[in-house]
Scaffold this active site. Structure first.
Site, mmCIF file in Angstrom:
data_model
loop_
_atom_site.group_PDB
_atom_site.id
_atom_site.type_symbol
_atom_site.label_atom_id
_atom_site.label_comp_id
_atom_site.label_asym_id
_atom_site.label_seq_id
_atom_site.Cartn_x
_atom_site.Cartn_y
_atom_site.Cartn_z
ATOM 1 N N LYS A 436 -11.230 -16.129 21.030
ATOM 2 C CA LYS A 436 -12.518 -15.551 21.434
ATOM 3 C C LYS A 436 -12.704 -15.795 22.922
ATOM 4 O O LYS A 436 -13.100 -16.871 23.350
ATOM 5 C CB LYS A 436 -13.645 -16.161 20.615
ATOM 6 C CG LYS A 436 -13.478 -15.931 19.109
ATOM 7 C CD LYS A 436 -14.565 -16.614 18.313
ATOM 8 C CE LYS A 436 -14.368 -16.294 16.825
ATOM 9 N NZ LYS A 436 -13.950 -17.387 16.022
ATOM 10 N N TRP A 441 -12.729 -10.538 21.119
ATOM 11 C CA TRP A 441 -11.671 -11.103 20.291
ATOM 12 C C TRP A 441 -10.309 -10.608 20.747
ATOM 13 O O TRP A 441 -10.116 -9.427 21.037
ATOM 14 C CB TRP A 441 -11.871 -10.715 18.822
ATOM 15 C CG TRP A 441 -13.001 -11.459 18.158
ATOM 16 C CD1 TRP A 441 -13.883 -12.320 18.750
ATOM 17 C CD2 TRP A 441 -13.372 -11.394 16.777
ATOM 18 N NE1 TRP A 441 -14.776 -12.791 17.836
ATOM 19 C CE2 TRP A 441 -14.488 -12.242 16.605
ATOM 20 C CE3 TRP A 441 -12.876 -10.713 15.683
ATOM 21 C CZ2 TRP A 441 -15.109 -12.428 15.378
ATOM 22 C CZ3 TRP A 441 -13.490 -10.889 14.453
ATOM 23 C CH2 TRP A 441 -14.593 -11.735 14.299
#
Length: 549
Positions: A436, A441
């Protein structure tokens, strides 16, 4: 109005009974732990399974009792599968690659009364035996001639069978009766038990024989490399008797040379296994300039298969690779990657891009991806979220657990995935393995696949490292092939043009080997612990006040 159809329960015992009645002379070949090859037929296996069932009764076992095994893929293990489940007991396959303390914990949690073990695992069992509270009998899966010194108090499998007749009638059970128990790898916390029923097991066996699944038939010679202690060898010990396929069991010898010899001598046409096994076989074939002359197709699952491995097997060796996805809690099949008719006319690279995904569900399984609030996400191949599944062979809970893991009737897999408009799944990560970075992501699997496409890289793992500005950034840990050399800068440069610039790993560490779980998956928990304080170059610069790109 009820349909006027014959009501017959779906029972595991009917699989071996069917194989005996309709495929009685089909061979089952095993490389024994003792070293030689053993050959017999489905008829012989059924007879010996009934003898084993009588022996279980003599040991005082009752319906519902758990019976454990610590064993490789072999004919005796196959017989025990049916003797235990067919008698109304629960077949509990234990993974010997777990830590000894975990194995003892699992045996205690399941309250196993009998443990069948191969000779290989006797030292392990002797070590943990004082910790096992419920075991009443230990049975060595061998004959009298191979019973080792120091095995006093242990029963001999062949002696047990020799003392019994095959006069045994498989009981008529409720198809929802438990027949199998498999525990998860337990990489975080204690392992959890997935309990399978006769109904779910038989339905799963039907499903994996479908053309768009494993496409197993009576014309196949099938060698399950995936162990019988790993989610029941993905159901192959049940599916092969269902269709009458020849079975070839490799025993403990899973190195490239041993597997190649068995594939060739038994004219194996179909196989299934995890990527690490195929990596060893590819290396052996390249080094010795040999091929597999009869193997037509294989299922690769258990961990994401690197695209470079798929290309090697298909382009170099002419073996069709079908990528698959599933988990212990799904018995384990969820999907297999088979093209639709409309894809056949696409250019080769477009077809290959589709086939590198984890595939489409088989009938009986449904899935969806959801965001952090549980809202359904679109099937556009771009949105990725948490993958949830449901179906008749998906667990509704864990063995003796008070709380069900289901969310509104769906099982949360722990995988992060995309699904495209044609229903093809791509696993982008485990939810706990996603990097992250700055609120966005990054898929560790995608970065690992690129690294393993480099000709000098044998294996790779990507984990998240702390960063003062971006929260997390990717660290690449790579294992080089024997005799290869590669600089950090060269490997980082290899990513250019293949992913967005901000996805490129911040640093590379070269390691001699990577840790794996008991089922062959990368043990990223261990890597995160080992490299949790690794100083990323960009992070060091950022914390010192230097300008970073």
């Amino acid at each position: 109005m009820r349909g006027l159809m014959m009501e017959m329960p779906l029972l595991v015992s009917d699989l071996i009974r069917h194989a005996d009645r309709h495929h009685r002379d089909t061979p089952i070949v095993s490389r024994r732990v003792e070293g030689d090859l053993h050959r017999y037929t489905y008829h012989d296996a059924h007879e010996r399974s009934r003898r084993a069932a009588n022996a279980l009764g003599k040991l005082g076992l009752q319906p519902g009792d758990r019976v454990a095994t610590l064993a490789w893929n072999g004919y005796r293990h196959f017989e025990i599968y049916y003797a235990v489940a067919g008698s109304g007991m629960v077949m509990h396959t234990v993974n010997p690659r777990l830590f000894p303390e975990q194995i003892a914990w699992i045996l205690n949690d399941a309250k196993d009364k009998v443990l069948f073990l191969d000779l290989t695992f006797l030292p392990l069992v002797q070590k943990i035996l004082p910790l096992c509270k419920h075991l009443k009998h230990l049975v060595l899966m061998t004959d009298r001639a191979h019973m080792p010194a120091g095995a006093e108090g242990l029963l001999c499998y062949e002696d047990l069978l020799a003392a019994e007749t095959d006069a045994f009638e498989w009981p008529a059970l409720d198809e929802n009766t438990a027949c199998g128990l498999c525990y998860t790898s337990g990489t975080t916390g204690n392992p959890k038990g997935a309990l399978y029923s006769h109904r779910s097991t038989v339905l799963h066996a039907y499903a994996i024989c479908l053309p768009d699944a494993m496409c197993l038939s009576a014309s196949d010679s099938a060698l399950p490399v995936v162990p019988m202690f790993h989610a029941n060898a993905w159901g192959l010990p049940f599916a092969a008797p269902l269709v009458g396929a020849k079975l070839v069991f490799p025993g403990a010898a899973l190195d490239g040379k041993s597997l190649h010899a068995l594939f060739e001598s038994e004219r194996v046409s179909f196989s299934a296994g995890v990527p690490t096994v195929w990596g060893g076989l590819i290396q052996y074939m390249r080094e010795n300039r040999v091929r597999l002359t009869t193997l037509k197709r294989t299922i690769i699952g258990g961990a994401p298969c690197p695209p470079a491995m798929i290309r090697a097997l298909e382009d170099e060796f002419g073996i069709e690779v079908n990528h698959a996805w599933g988990m212990t809690e799904m018995s384990p099949l969820g999907s297999v990657c088979k093209l639709k008719e409309k894809h056949l006319s696409l250019p080769p690279e477009e077809r290959r891009a589709i086939r590198e995904k984890q595939g489409r569900v088989v009938f009986g399984v449904d899935w969806k991806i959801v965001d952090s609030e549980g809202r359904d996400l679109p099937w556009d191949g771009k949105a990725f979220g948490d993958l949830h599944v449901r179906g008749p062979w998906v667990v509704s809970g864990y063995y003796e657990a008070a709380q069900s893991p289901l969310i509104d009737g769906w099982f949360p897999t722990g995988d992060v995935a995309t699904i495209d408009a044609d229903g093809f799944l791509r696993i982008t990560d485990r939810s706990k393995d996603v990097v992250k970075s700055g609120g966005e992501w990054i898929s560790s699997i995608a970065l690992e696949n690129i690294a393993m496409a480099h000709p000098a890289v044998q294996e790779a793992a990507v984990i998240a490292c702390r960063h003062p500005k971006w929260d997390e950034r990717p660290l690449l840990i790579a294992v080089l092939k024997p005799g290869q050399q590669l600089a950090r800068e060269e490997l980082i440069a290899f990513y250019e043009g293949k992913v967005a610039k901000w996805w490129i790993p911040d640093d590379v560490v070269f390691a001699k080997e990577l840790p794996h779980t008991a089922t062959g998956k990368l043990m990223k928990t261990a890597l995160r612990e080992q490299y949790r304080d690794h100083p990323l170059p960009a992070a060091t610069a950022a914390s010192s006040g230097k300008v970073v790109a």
